[in-house]
Design a protein around this motif. Structure first.
Motif, PDB file in Angstrom:
ATOM      1  N   GLY A  82     -12.577  12.779 -25.621  1.00 46.31           N
ATOM      2  CA  GLY A  82     -12.765  11.155 -24.418  1.00 46.31           C
ATOM      3  C   GLY A  82     -13.223  10.559 -24.893  1.00 46.31           C
ATOM      4  O   GLY A  82     -13.410   9.563 -25.761  1.00 46.31           O
ATOM      5  N   GLY A  83     -14.167   9.832 -23.881  1.00 43.09           N
ATOM      6  CA  GLY A  83     -15.406   8.868 -23.984  1.00 43.09           C
ATOM      7  C   GLY A  83     -16.354   9.111 -24.454  1.00 43.09           C
ATOM      8  O   GLY A  83     -17.458   9.629 -24.294  1.00 43.09           O
ATOM      9  N   VAL A  84     -16.702   8.013 -25.712  1.00 44.11           N
ATOM     10  CA  VAL A  84     -18.709   7.712 -25.511  1.00 44.11           C
ATOM     11  C   VAL A  84     -19.089   6.295 -25.215  1.00 44.11           C
ATOM     12  O   VAL A  84     -18.601   5.143 -25.529  1.00 44.11           O
ATOM     13  CB  VAL A  84     -18.215   8.213 -27.553  1.00 44.11           C
ATOM     14  N   VAL A  85     -20.081   6.809 -24.482  1.00 41.38           N
ATOM     15  CA  VAL A  85     -20.411   5.203 -24.971  1.00 41.38           C
ATOM     16  C   VAL A  85     -22.518   5.556 -25.990  1.00 41.38           C
ATOM     17  O   VAL A  85     -22.846   5.955 -25.629  1.00 41.38           O
ATOM     18  CB  VAL A  85     -21.391   5.081 -23.186  1.00 41.38           C
ATOM     19  N   CYS A  86     -22.378   3.700 -26.207  1.00 44.56           N
ATOM     20  CA  CYS A  86     -23.098   3.858 -27.474  1.00 44.56           C
ATOM     21  C   CYS A  86     -24.452   2.497 -26.798  1.00 44.56           C
ATOM     22  O   CYS A  86     -23.302   1.304 -26.216  1.00 44.56           O
ATOM     23  CB  CYS A  86     -22.635   3.381 -28.719  1.00 44.56           C
ATOM     24  N   PHE A  87     -25.635   2.831 -26.651  1.00 41.35           N
ATOM     25  CA  PHE A  87     -26.594   1.818 -26.328  1.00 41.35           C
ATOM     26  C   PHE A  87     -26.747   1.260 -27.363  1.00 41.35           C
ATOM     27  O   PHE A  87     -27.894   1.633 -28.421  1.00 41.35           O
ATOM     28  CB  PHE A  87     -26.778   2.275 -24.426  1.00 41.35           C
ATOM     29  N   PHE A  88     -26.877  -0.256 -27.329  1.00 41.18           N
ATOM     30  CA  PHE A  88     -28.167  -1.164 -27.764  1.00 41.18           C
ATOM     31  C   PHE A  88     -28.648  -1.608 -27.041  1.00 41.18           C
ATOM     32  O   PHE A  88     -28.982  -2.141 -26.188  1.00 41.18           O
ATOM     33  CB  PHE A  88     -27.058  -2.641 -29.100  1.00 41.18           C
ATOM     34  N   ARG A  94     -10.248   6.387 -34.971  1.00 37.62           N
ATOM     35  CA  ARG A  94     -10.873   8.115 -33.982  1.00 37.62           C
ATOM     36  C   ARG A  94     -10.689   7.297 -32.638  1.00 37.62           C
ATOM     37  O   ARG A  94     -10.243   8.133 -31.387  1.00 37.62           O
ATOM     38  CB  ARG A  94     -11.969   8.315 -34.462  1.00 37.62           C
ATOM     39  N   LYS A  95     -11.365   5.930 -32.431  1.00 35.54           N
ATOM     40  CA  LYS A  95     -11.526   6.193 -31.140  1.00 35.54           C
ATOM     41  C   LYS A  95     -11.634   4.268 -30.731  1.00 35.54           C
ATOM     42  O   LYS A  95     -11.790   3.461 -31.494  1.00 35.54           O
ATOM     43  CB  LYS A  95     -13.067   5.908 -30.716  1.00 35.54           C
ATOM     44  N   LYS A  96     -10.831   4.118 -30.284  1.00 34.43           N
ATOM     45  CA  LYS A  96     -10.395   2.305 -29.291  1.00 34.43           C
ATOM     46  C   LYS A  96     -11.891   2.355 -29.103  1.00 34.43           C
ATOM     47  O   LYS A  96     -11.920   2.321 -28.394  1.00 34.43           O
ATOM     48  CB  LYS A  96      -8.885   2.580 -28.627  1.00 34.43           C
ATOM     49  N   ILE A  97     -12.153   0.547 -29.602  1.00 38.52           N
ATOM     50  CA  ILE A  97     -13.441   0.257 -29.194  1.00 38.52           C
ATOM     51  C   ILE A  97     -13.324  -1.087 -28.689  1.00 38.52           C
ATOM     52  O   ILE A  97     -12.545  -1.814 -28.709  1.00 38.52           O
ATOM     53  CB  ILE A  97     -14.297  -0.348 -30.801  1.00 38.52           C
ATOM     54  N   PHE A  98     -14.422  -1.158 -27.397  1.00 41.33           N
ATOM     55  CA  PHE A  98     -14.322  -1.456 -26.951  1.00 41.33           C
ATOM     56  C   PHE A  98     -15.760  -2.089 -26.399  1.00 41.33           C
ATOM     57  O   PHE A  98     -16.718  -1.854 -27.114  1.00 41.33           O
ATOM     58  CB  PHE A  98     -14.132  -1.308 -25.268  1.00 41.33           C
ATOM     59  N   GLN A  99     -16.132  -3.543 -26.080  1.00 39.39           N
ATOM     60  CA  GLN A  99     -17.553  -4.166 -25.355  1.00 39.39           C
ATOM     61  C   GLN A  99     -17.464  -4.456 -24.937  1.00 39.39           C
ATOM     62  O   GLN A  99     -16.818  -4.678 -24.389  1.00 39.39           O
ATOM     63  CB  GLN A  99     -17.530  -5.170 -26.961  1.00 39.39           C
ATOM     64  N   GLU A 100     -18.232  -4.537 -24.067  1.00 42.26           N
ATOM     65  CA  GLU A 100     -19.619  -4.769 -23.122  1.00 42.26           C
ATOM     66  C   GLU A 100     -19.377  -6.470 -23.063  1.00 42.26           C
ATOM     67  O   GLU A 100     -20.041  -6.733 -23.424  1.00 42.26           O
ATOM     68  CB  GLU A 100     -20.680  -3.898 -22.184  1.00 42.26           C
ATOM     69  N   VAL A 106     -12.600  -4.595 -18.114  1.00 43.18           N
ATOM     70  CA  VAL A 106     -13.022  -3.470 -19.672  1.00 43.18           C
ATOM     71  C   VAL A 106     -12.820  -2.019 -19.058  1.00 43.18           C
ATOM     72  O   VAL A 106     -12.807  -1.620 -20.117  1.00 43.18           O
ATOM     73  CB  VAL A 106     -14.121  -4.441 -19.941  1.00 43.18           C
ATOM     74  N   LEU A 107     -14.246  -1.567 -18.463  1.00 45.06           N
ATOM     75  CA  LEU A 107     -13.611  -0.392 -17.665  1.00 45.06           C
ATOM     76  C   LEU A 107     -11.972   0.329 -16.950  1.00 45.06           C
ATOM     77  O   LEU A 107     -12.013   1.420 -17.840  1.00 45.06           O
ATOM     78  CB  LEU A 107     -15.181  -0.266 -16.456  1.00 45.06           C
ATOM     79  N   LEU A 108     -11.558  -0.755 -16.379  1.00 44.76           N
ATOM     80  CA  LEU A 108     -10.121   0.189 -16.630  1.00 44.76           C
ATOM     81  C   LEU A 108      -9.659   0.012 -17.508  1.00 44.76           C
ATOM     82  O   LEU A 108      -9.010   0.901 -17.866  1.00 44.76           O
ATOM     83  CB  LEU A 108      -9.449  -0.618 -15.534  1.00 44.76           C
ATOM     84  N   ALA A 109      -9.611  -0.906 -18.649  1.00 47.50           N
ATOM     85  CA  ALA A 109      -8.633  -0.818 -19.513  1.00 47.50           C
ATOM     86  C   ALA A 109      -9.572   0.898 -20.927  1.00 47.50           C
ATOM     87  O   ALA A 109      -8.764   1.034 -21.418  1.00 47.50           O
ATOM     88  CB  ALA A 109      -9.024  -1.881 -20.802  1.00 47.50           C
ATOM     89  N   TYR A 110     -10.711   0.859 -21.039  1.00 49.60           N
ATOM     90  CA  TYR A 110     -11.380   1.658 -21.031  1.00 49.60           C
ATOM     91  C   TYR A 110     -10.824   3.015 -20.281  1.00 49.60           C
ATOM     92  O   TYR A 110     -10.791   3.971 -21.234  1.00 49.60           O
ATOM     93  CB  TYR A 110     -13.517   1.742 -21.063  1.00 49.60           C
ATOM     94  N   SER A 111     -11.017   3.360 -19.153  1.00 47.02           N
ATOM     95  CA  SER A 111     -10.570   4.169 -18.363  1.00 47.02           C
ATOM     96  C   SER A 111      -9.095   4.647 -19.001  1.00 47.02           C
ATOM     97  O   SER A 111      -8.704   6.209 -19.591  1.00 47.02           O
ATOM     98  CB  SER A 111     -10.581   4.466 -16.877  1.00 47.02           C
ATOM     99  N   ARG A 112      -8.488   3.451 -19.001  1.00 45.01           N
ATOM    100  CA  ARG A 112      -6.867   3.903 -18.783  1.00 45.01           C
ATOM    101  C   ARG A 112      -6.692   4.949 -20.669  1.00 45.01           C
ATOM    102  O   ARG A 112      -6.113   5.281 -20.874  1.00 45.01           O
ATOM    103  CB  ARG A 112      -5.956   2.983 -18.793  1.00 45.01           C
ATOM    104  N   CYS A 113      -7.497   3.559 -21.248  1.00 45.94           N
ATOM    105  CA  CYS A 113      -7.192   4.267 -22.479  1.00 45.94           C
ATOM    106  C   CYS A 113      -7.388   6.348 -23.264  1.00 45.94           C
ATOM    107  O   CYS A 113      -6.662   6.737 -23.595  1.00 45.94           O
ATOM    108  CB  CYS A 113      -7.606   3.257 -23.251  1.00 45.94           C
ATOM    109  N   ILE A 114      -8.791   6.390 -22.102  1.00 45.47           N
ATOM    110  CA  ILE A 114      -9.429   7.746 -22.271  1.00 45.47           C
ATOM    111  C   ILE A 114      -7.801   9.008 -21.783  1.00 45.47           C
ATOM    112  O   ILE A 114      -7.842   9.809 -22.029  1.00 45.47           O
ATOM    113  CB  ILE A 114     -10.504   7.528 -22.047  1.00 45.47           C
TER     114      ILE A 114
END
Length: 905
Positions: free
Chosen positions: A700-706, A731-737, A747-755
């Motif tokens: 599923g989804g991984v959220v990485c914070f910087f 391994r995962k399609k990459i999205f940026q905030e 961005v959130l909608l595309a992230y959700s649909r991808c998962i």
């Protein structure tokens, strides 16, 4: 599901379903805090039903409090006497909140017969007040009961709307007849002395009585304030969600609730709402109310012979009878802001003022932070906190909210153009006091420009400053350096408020913006430029050149810069030790700024805790709470014994969460993403390799914070150059905030649909990776439940910029004012660590949103393993943290956790 009543101890808590045990504990502790009149700090993780616990716990207390009060009133009315002075029961406490019970201390040595006489009189007065309050309450309850069927409101609204439409139609016909001359000759000009023969404007007896009794109507609409609960949160969406929860609760049918909002949210006058700017809407609304009162007052006086200046028309929605009906309808049934707005449009009544009229009789008032925490706004709204209960939800950044609310910044581009106004204003015939205050304001503006190093005779956009840099001053030092210590800022501030000079200055745009002669052009070049910057643009060409232009259609019109100056002057009246002034001199005067920084937010919170019966500060992640105790409560004069802390666990099983601290990477590189080391290639490579391994085992989804946007972009570019980004993308399609707020939802909608798509199709890509920023758009208020957030990764510790002058001054202030606990770090250093951990707790709290959810939390930095840092994690996470010295055991634990959870779900 049917409502259930839960009994905790001797207290009954109605609840819409069988509550979790932590909810029962929460409600019981909340009840005790309200009953004892304490200050409570409550932490309940997201997904544990915090809102319902607050609603059912607080309203259960209010139900019992009102019941005790009614029983005591009945006893007093039956006996006809008040409680004796030497009685130590709850009578006085119950009655003092609304009636002001008789308990006046008598002088020592007073004759017994005098004491007895005074006591009897006070008891009789108390009984009379109780009878009057009982009659008012009965009248209100009968009125609201009639409104349950909504028939009276709808009929009255329709009748009055028809009457208004009919009157408007007749007036329009009359005007048309006068303009076209139908039925009569055109009126002639009056000769000298004939003004007295003209008939006055006719008003029927009914209309005249209504106009004369408006003040009495306002008094009639005022009611005695009952004991109530003020609930506030940060955003209108959070408030709307809370109102929705109230409706679902067992109290939804009976509680008298009113939602408050700003004029911008509640105005139904389209002419006013179209102004866009919050300040302009406020000013126009106030001006229309003032015009209404002046018109009423003028009708009672002789008509002057001199022609009066045309007044602004009164608002047609400010109708006392309709607002009274709206008030009753709002109290009869729970409504959110949107429903209140629709109700106002239907009834042609102002929801802003109508909702304020409902405050006295309401049991639950729902409002945004600013209306409660800002004293002037609180007073203007008619909010009285004496002996009331305040609940502040989503309060994790309460200190920052109060600080930001009372910190003000003005720029040279705002100050310098205002100076050009004096040439025009001083040519007008002004009264002596107006002239005196106007000259003082202009003197202050000149000194503000001078202290920044500017020249008042030059264009602020083109003049460069010889000296640049940042300078920090105490308030008194700034006043002396600016040579304005001889000006009474309190009087100037009061003049600005009463005269509404900022609004009148804005009015110059329409009158003088384009009527400057060629002789005046050189002298008023700066003023004309200032006026043009305020005028709304009507063509694309003009809009492009505007410093306030926006790509969005219908962008709000800016308010006068003098409004910012007024705020800065008000801030300068703060006590010297509680604030600082920051002088930031940049390349040009227009870029330079003066900023007031509030150091002690407790000065504005002290009145709240002093007046209220009890205050509850609640949130999903309140750790570390030492900031609330020290900076907010101790500095506000709250005794430590009055503060109660409550923190509950999560509703998830303990093995549904796997929090890990990883101290070293795959190549045994120690993980310490300090400011000095985080940009090293080996540190960025290590973070990328760890993330690749995690994405291989986490579904599923991984959220990485910087820690910042800049660092995120730097790491992203480094990974792309070294090929790590390609390995991650396999391994995962990459999205940026995104930095832009309006792109977040996309961005959130595309992230959700991808998962979702990856979950349905078996292939190489197993989900999505979202690269986010601590303190950014994704770190608060976003719900990464279930597959949207199976793993949250924190790269480094997001410490604030220690070089910031504001932070350095705040640290020095805390070191000077707060005691240092034995064995603890200095308060200033503790502040920095607390700011970091609050941001971490908010970010990692995006996962685990309900009872059956599960997720792993990975903290990439060996500094997280230090006990003082671990102690500042939420208790339900801290209890499960595993510290891994090397990467091998860590990735093995993550793989095992997700394999088992995915198999059982």
């Amino acid at each position: 599901m049917a409502n259930e009543t839960q009994k905790v101890g001797t207290i009954h808590f109605p609840f819409p379903f069988t509550p979790y045990s932590i909810q029962e504990d929460f409600m019981a502790e909340l009840y005790r805090v309200l009953e004892a009149g304490k200050i409570g700090i409550f932490e309940s993780p997201t997904g544990t039903g915090k809102s319902l616990s607050l609603i059912c716990g607080a309203l259960s207390w209010l139900r019992d409090f009102e019941q005790k009060k009614r029983e005591e009133e009945a006893r007093l009315l039956e006996t006809g006497t008040g409680p004796l002075h030497d009685e130590k029961d709850e009578s006085l406490c119950l009655l003092s909140s609304c009636e002001g019970a008789a308990a006046t201390p008598r002088p020592a040595g007073e004759p017994a017969w005098v004491t007895q006489f005074v006591q009897k009189k006070e008891e009789r007065d108390l009984v009379d007040r109780l009878k009057a309050e009982q009659a008012r309450r009965k009248q209100r309850e009968e009125r609201l009961q009639r409104l349950q069927h909504r028939a009276q409101f709808k009929y009255a609204a329709k009748r009055l709307r028809q009457e208004e439409e009919e009157t408007e139609h007749l007036l329009r016909l009359s005007r048309e007849m006068l303009e076209t001359g139908l039925g009569a000759e055109r009126p002639e000009q009056l000769e000298s002395g004939e003004e007295e023969l003209v008939l006055a404007e006719y008003e029927s007896d009914e209309e005249k009585k209504a106009a004369m009794d408006e003040d009495e109507d306002e008094d009639d609409l005022e009611e005695e304030h009952v004991t109530k609960i003020y609930y506030c949160s940060r955003t209108h969406s959070q408030l709307a969600q809370f109102v929705h929860e109230v409706k679902k609760s067992p109290f939804g049918r009976d509680v008298r609730l009113v939602s408050l909002g700003s004029r911008q949210n509640l105005c139904v006058n389209e002419d006013v709402k179209s102004l866009g700017s919050v300040q302009l809407i406020n000013d126009r609304c106030v001006d229309m109310q003032r015009s209404r009162h002046e018109k009423k007052k003028g009708a009672e006086e002789e008509k002057p012979k001199r022609r009066r200046q045309e007044k602004q028309a009164a608002c047609p929605f400010y109708n006392h009878e309709q607002m009274g009906l709206l008030r009753d309808e709002a109290l009869a049934e729970v409504k959110d802001i949107e429903q209140l707005l629709a109700l106002g449009k239907e009834a042609r009544a102002c929801p802003y003022y109508g909702s304020r009229l409902a405050i006295p009789a309401a049991q639950l008032v729902v409002l945004p932070y600013q209306m409660l925490l800002h004293a002037a706004t609180r007073q203007a709204a008619g909010i009285r906190l004496q002996e009331q209960v305040v609940i502040i939800d989503e309060a994790h950044n309460l200190i920052d909210t109060i600080t930001g609310m009372h910190s003000v910044e003005v720029s040279g581009s705002q100050v310098a153009p205002l100076l050009n106004v004096h040439w025009l204003l001083l040519r007008k015939r002004l009264k002596a006091k107006n002239l005196m205050y106007l000259k003082q304001i202009l003197y202050l503006l000149e000194k503000f420009v001078a202290v920044l190093g500017g020249n008042i005779k030059q264009n602020p956009n083109t003049q460069s400053l010889s000296q640049t840099g940042t300078e920090l001053k105490t308030i008194n030092d700034f006043l002396f350096q600016s040579q304005i210590d001889n000006i009474n800022l309190f009087k100037v501030q009061r003049y600005c408020e009463k005269s509404m000079i900022s609004r009148k200055l804005f009015g110059f745009t329409e009158r003088y913006g384009a009527v400057l002669s060629s002789r005046e052009q050189p002298k008023l070049a700066g003023f004309q430029q200032f006026l043009q910057s305020l005028q709304p643009r009507t063509t694309e060409g003009k809009a492009a050149s505007s410093p306030f232009c926006s790509s969005q259609a219908g962008a709000p019109r800016p308010a006068s810069p003098l409004m910012h100056i007024e705020g800065f002057l008000a801030a300068l009246t703060t006590a010297n030790q509680d604030g600082r002034v920051i002088l930031s001199r940049q390349g040009s005067l227009s870029q330079s700024t003066l900023k007031f920084l509030l150091l002690n937010p407790a000065v504005h919170f002290a009145q709240v805790v002093k007046e209220c019966r009890a205050v509850v500060i609640a949130g999903g992640t309140m750790q570390p709470v030492s900031d609330f105790r020290q900076q907010l409560l101790a500095c506000a004069g709250v005794e430590a014994e009055r503060v109660v802390e409550f923190s509950c666990g999560h509703v998830i099983p303990p093995d549904n969460i796997l929090p890990l601290v990883i101290c070293s990477g795959i190549s045994d590189q120690p993980l310490e993403f300090t400011f000095q080391k985080r940009e090293l290639p080996q540190m960025m490579d290590e973070a990328g390799r760890i993330l690749c391994n995690l994405c291989s085992v986490v579904p599923g989804g991984v959220v990485c914070f910087f820690s910042s946007y800049e660092y995120l972009h730097q790491v992203h570019a480094h990974w792309e150059k070294g090929g790590l980004l390609g390995r991650l993308a396999a391994r995962k399609k990459i999205f940026q905030e995104p930095k832009s707020a309006h792109q977040v939802e996309q961005v959130l909608l595309a992230y959700s649909r991808c998962i979702q798509a990856c979950g349905q199709e078996r292939g190489g890509v197993t989900g999505a990776l979202l690269l986010s920023v601590v303190g950014g758009k994704m770190s608060e208020g976003i719900n990464f439940s279930d597959n949207l957030g199976r793993c949250v990764v924190m790269v480094g510790m997001p410490f604030p910029n220690i070089r910031s002058p504001e932070l350095q001054e705040k640290m020095a202030y805390l070191d000077q004012t707060l005691p240092r606990a034995p064995g603890q770090a200095p308060p200033g250093k503790n502040l920095v660590e607390n700011l970091c951990m609050k941001a971490v707790n908010q970010s990692i709290g995006r996962a685990i949103r309900h009872q059956k959810d599960f997720a792993s939390i990975v903290l990439l930095d060996q500094r997280y393993a230090r006990p003082p840092v671990l102690a500042k994690l939420p208790a339900w996470i801290r209890a499960r943290v595993e510290v891994k010295a090397t990467f091998g055991p860590a990735i093995a634990a993550v793989q095992k956790f997700h394999r088992e959870k995915s198999a059982s779900s």
